[in-house]
Design a protein around this motif. Structure first.
Motif, PDB file in Angstrom:
ATOM      1  N   MET A   1       0.603  14.931   8.583  1.00 16.80           N
ATOM      2  CA  MET A   1       0.810  15.421   7.248  1.00 16.80           C
ATOM      3  C   MET A   1       1.144  16.851   7.331  1.00 16.80           C
ATOM      4  O   MET A   1       0.366  17.846   8.020  1.00 16.80           O
ATOM      5  N   LEU A   2       1.992  17.346   6.463  1.00 17.59           N
ATOM      6  CA  LEU A   2       2.327  18.667   6.401  1.00 17.59           C
ATOM      7  C   LEU A   2       1.178  19.711   6.002  1.00 17.59           C
ATOM      8  O   LEU A   2       0.478  19.185   4.877  1.00 17.59           O
ATOM      9  N   ASP A   3       0.890  20.830   6.505  1.00 22.04           N
ATOM     10  CA  ASP A   3      -0.302  21.717   6.254  1.00 22.04           C
ATOM     11  C   ASP A   3       0.214  22.983   6.300  1.00 22.04           C
ATOM     12  O   ASP A   3       0.767  23.295   7.725  1.00 22.04           O
ATOM     13  N   ALA A   4       0.120  24.029   5.261  1.00 23.09           N
ATOM     14  CA  ALA A   4       0.653  25.049   5.445  1.00 23.09           C
ATOM     15  C   ALA A   4      -0.067  25.998   6.808  1.00 23.09           C
ATOM     16  O   ALA A   4       0.479  26.872   7.445  1.00 23.09           O
ATOM     17  N   ASP A   5      -1.288  25.941   6.876  1.00 27.97           N
ATOM     18  CA  ASP A   5      -2.268  26.728   7.922  1.00 27.97           C
ATOM     19  C   ASP A   5      -1.743  26.251   9.232  1.00 27.97           C
ATOM     20  O   ASP A   5      -1.459  27.048  10.188  1.00 27.97           O
ATOM     21  N   ALA A   6      -1.454  24.992   9.452  1.00 25.00           N
ATOM     22  CA  ALA A   6      -0.924  24.416  10.753  1.00 25.00           C
ATOM     23  C   ALA A   6       0.503  24.453  11.106  1.00 25.00           C
ATOM     24  O   ALA A   6       0.853  24.689  12.216  1.00 25.00           O
ATOM     25  N   HIS A   7       1.304  24.715  10.278  1.00 21.52           N
ATOM     26  CA  HIS A   7       2.715  24.255  10.517  1.00 21.52           C
ATOM     27  C   HIS A   7       3.668  25.398   9.769  1.00 21.52           C
ATOM     28  O   HIS A   7       4.715  25.555  10.487  1.00 21.52           O
ATOM     29  N   ALA A   8       3.378  25.920   8.864  1.00 25.50           N
ATOM     30  CA  ALA A   8       4.273  26.826   8.251  1.00 25.50           C
ATOM     31  C   ALA A   8       5.048  28.156   9.070  1.00 25.50           C
ATOM     32  O   ALA A   8       5.886  28.156   9.060  1.00 25.50           O
TER      33      ALA A   8
ATOM     34  N   PRO B   1       0.855  -1.219   0.038  1.00 19.03           N
ATOM     35  CA  PRO B   1      -0.087   0.105   0.008  1.00 19.03           C
ATOM     36  C   PRO B   1       0.823   1.202   0.050  1.00 19.03           C
ATOM     37  O   PRO B   1       1.930   1.417   0.409  1.00 19.03           O
ATOM     38  N   LYS B   2       0.243   2.427  -0.316  1.00 16.67           N
ATOM     39  CA  LYS B   2       0.994   3.639  -0.131  1.00 16.67           C
ATOM     40  C   LYS B   2       0.856   4.108   1.186  1.00 16.67           C
ATOM     41  O   LYS B   2       0.043   3.701   1.897  1.00 16.67           O
ATOM     42  N   PRO B   3       1.731   4.809   1.808  1.00 15.84           N
ATOM     43  CA  PRO B   3       1.751   5.384   3.026  1.00 15.84           C
ATOM     44  C   PRO B   3       0.394   6.074   3.252  1.00 15.84           C
ATOM     45  O   PRO B   3       0.042   6.813   2.603  1.00 15.84           O
ATOM     46  N   PRO B   4      -0.339   5.835   4.291  1.00 18.77           N
ATOM     47  CA  PRO B   4      -1.413   6.718   4.459  1.00 18.77           C
ATOM     48  C   PRO B   4      -1.151   7.814   5.163  1.00 18.77           C
ATOM     49  O   PRO B   4      -0.401   8.205   5.588  1.00 18.77           O
ATOM     50  N   ARG B   5      -2.344   8.967   5.042  1.00 16.63           N
ATOM     51  CA  ARG B   5      -2.257  10.308   5.360  1.00 16.63           C
ATOM     52  C   ARG B   5      -2.810  10.218   6.971  1.00 16.63           C
ATOM     53  O   ARG B   5      -3.697  11.021   7.160  1.00 16.63           O
ATOM     54  N   VAL B   6      -2.127   9.483   7.794  1.00 17.87           N
ATOM     55  CA  VAL B   6      -2.721   9.397   9.229  1.00 17.87           C
ATOM     56  C   VAL B   6      -1.499   9.703  10.028  1.00 17.87           C
ATOM     57  O   VAL B   6      -0.384   9.357   9.817  1.00 17.87           O
ATOM     58  N   PRO B   7      -1.859  10.260  11.131  1.00 20.66           N
ATOM     59  CA  PRO B   7      -0.752  10.572  12.209  1.00 20.66           C
ATOM     60  C   PRO B   7      -0.024   9.572  12.672  1.00 20.66           C
ATOM     61  O   PRO B   7      -0.664   8.182  12.537  1.00 20.66           O
ATOM     62  N   LEU B   8       1.304   9.413  13.274  1.00 15.20           N
ATOM     63  CA  LEU B   8       1.871   8.698  13.832  1.00 15.20           C
ATOM     64  C   LEU B   8       2.233   9.081  15.164  1.00 15.20           C
ATOM     65  O   LEU B   8       2.569  10.383  15.456  1.00 15.20           O
TER      66      LEU B   8
ATOM     67  N   LYS C   1       0.748  19.328  -1.044  1.00 16.41           N
ATOM     68  CA  LYS C   1      -0.288  18.664  -2.067  1.00 16.41           C
ATOM     69  C   LYS C   1       0.370  17.654  -2.695  1.00 16.41           C
ATOM     70  O   LYS C   1      -0.263  16.755  -3.254  1.00 16.41           O
ATOM     71  N   SER C   2       1.688  17.375  -2.506  1.00 18.51           N
ATOM     72  CA  SER C   2       2.281  16.237  -3.105  1.00 18.51           C
ATOM     73  C   SER C   2       2.101  14.977  -2.561  1.00 18.51           C
ATOM     74  O   SER C   2       1.810  14.749  -1.427  1.00 18.51           O
ATOM     75  N   GLU C   3       2.009  13.982  -3.558  1.00 17.63           N
ATOM     76  CA  GLU C   3       1.857  12.515  -3.240  1.00 17.63           C
ATOM     77  C   GLU C   3       3.299  11.979  -3.199  1.00 17.63           C
ATOM     78  O   GLU C   3       3.345  10.994  -2.298  1.00 17.63           O
ATOM     79  N   ASP C   4       4.335  12.231  -3.667  1.00 17.12           N
ATOM     80  CA  ASP C   4       5.502  11.878  -3.879  1.00 17.12           C
ATOM     81  C   ASP C   4       6.421  12.697  -4.361  1.00 17.12           C
ATOM     82  O   ASP C   4       6.381  13.003  -5.654  1.00 17.12           O
ATOM     83  N   PRO C   5       7.218  13.429  -3.429  1.00 13.19           N
ATOM     84  CA  PRO C   5       7.416  13.087  -2.090  1.00 13.19           C
ATOM     85  C   PRO C   5       6.018  13.387  -1.137  1.00 13.19           C
ATOM     86  O   PRO C   5       5.478  14.394  -1.534  1.00 13.19           O
ATOM     87  N   LEU C   6       5.968  12.754  -0.145  1.00 13.07           N
ATOM     88  CA  LEU C   6       4.525  12.752   0.946  1.00 13.07           C
ATOM     89  C   LEU C   6       5.362  13.278   2.068  1.00 13.07           C
ATOM     90  O   LEU C   6       5.892  12.720   2.888  1.00 13.07           O
ATOM     91  N   PHE C   7       5.054  14.687   2.412  1.00 14.71           N
ATOM     92  CA  PHE C   7       5.648  15.515   3.398  1.00 14.71           C
ATOM     93  C   PHE C   7       4.880  15.424   4.701  1.00 14.71           C
ATOM     94  O   PHE C   7       3.730  15.400   4.687  1.00 14.71           O
ATOM     95  N   HIS C   8       5.578  15.258   5.763  1.00 15.20           N
ATOM     96  CA  HIS C   8       5.314  15.196   7.137  1.00 15.20           C
ATOM     97  C   HIS C   8       5.686  16.318   7.870  1.00 15.20           C
ATOM     98  O   HIS C   8       7.043  16.595   7.704  1.00 15.20           O
TER      99      HIS C   8
END
Length: 235
Positions: free
Chosen positions: A37-44, A21-28, A83-90
């Motif tokens: 998952m990287l988010d501009a509003d939350a993290h920039a 499977p592709k890596p899921p977009r769920v937290p660790l 927005k990228s799927e590969d690379p998938l930024f965290h």
């Protein structure tokens, strides 16, 4: 040694293999960090403020982008990468501080053969050389091998990036060689050093991480009693 009907050596069989499977977009979740998952509003804003402690811009030397002295261009970069799927930024969230202090991604995701790379690692000074930094790498590895069942986890860096190479070795990666003149970035050559962990390495490496991260390995001041590298060698 495995051979074919002509007596030629061939790779060992991998029966019943299926695409991963592709890596899921769920937290660790870890004890020290949460990876989401990287988010501009939350993290920039948090990341830009944390990165600003690196006055000389050293954290950007071996990355193909940056530095970002001003917050607006950095936010734009974060928004694009999110927005990228590969690379998938965290984003790496230090739980004690309650803020984002680092970035890492999965990239070159090859689901058909079970190979994935970790890269775009950028730790603000406050995250560097901390237990949180180590745990973040462990959590990303654990997802790849235990949750998703990949066969190979890669780490690549500029061969001149001594801190990155030392980190790879400390984290259990095996050095596999240097690809000369592998690419160009920021107008200069890059020879690329390759490292990897494969699935048969993982049980030993996982045990070393878990022993190092165990609460009993930390003293009353939060400092580890034993080095991770020592536990890797002992395993």
């Amino acid at each position: 040694m495995t051979t074919n009907e002509l007596g030629q050596p061939i790779g060992f069989p991998v029966p019943q293999w299926t695409a991963r499977p592709k890596p899921p977009r769920v937290p660790l979740e870890g004890r020290f960090v949460r990876i989401e998952m990287l988010d501009a509003d939350a993290h920039a804003g948090q990341l830009h403020a944390a990165n600003a402690a690196d006055k000389e811009g050293r954290i950007w030397t071996y990355l193909p982008y940056g530095p970002y002295p001003d917050p607006a261009p950095y936010r734009g970069w974060v928004a694009q990468m999110a927005k990228s799927e590969d690379p998938l930024f965290h984003a790496i969230i230090d739980k004690a501080q309650g803020r984002a202090v680092g970035v890492a991604s999965y990239l070159r995701i090859e689901v058909a053969v079970g190979v994935i790379e970790v890269g775009h690692i950028n730790y603000a000074p406050v995250l560097q050389r901390t237990s949180a930094a180590t745990e973040a790498m462990y959590l990303l590895m654990r997802r790849v091998f235990d949750e998703l069942g990949y066969r190979r986890y890669e780490w690549k860096c500029d061969a001149l990036n001594a801190p990155s190479r030392a980190a790879a070795e400390r984290l259990g990666f095996t050095f596999e060689g240097i690809f000369r003149q592998a690419t160009l970035y920021k107008g200069r050559n890059r020879d690329t050093a390759w490292y990897a962990i494969i699935d048969e390495d993982w049980p030993r490496i996982r045990a070393a991480f878990e022993a190092w991260l165990a609460p009993e390995n930390f003293d009353g001041n939060g400092r580890p009693r034993c080095r991770l590298s020592e536990m890797m060698r002992a395993g």
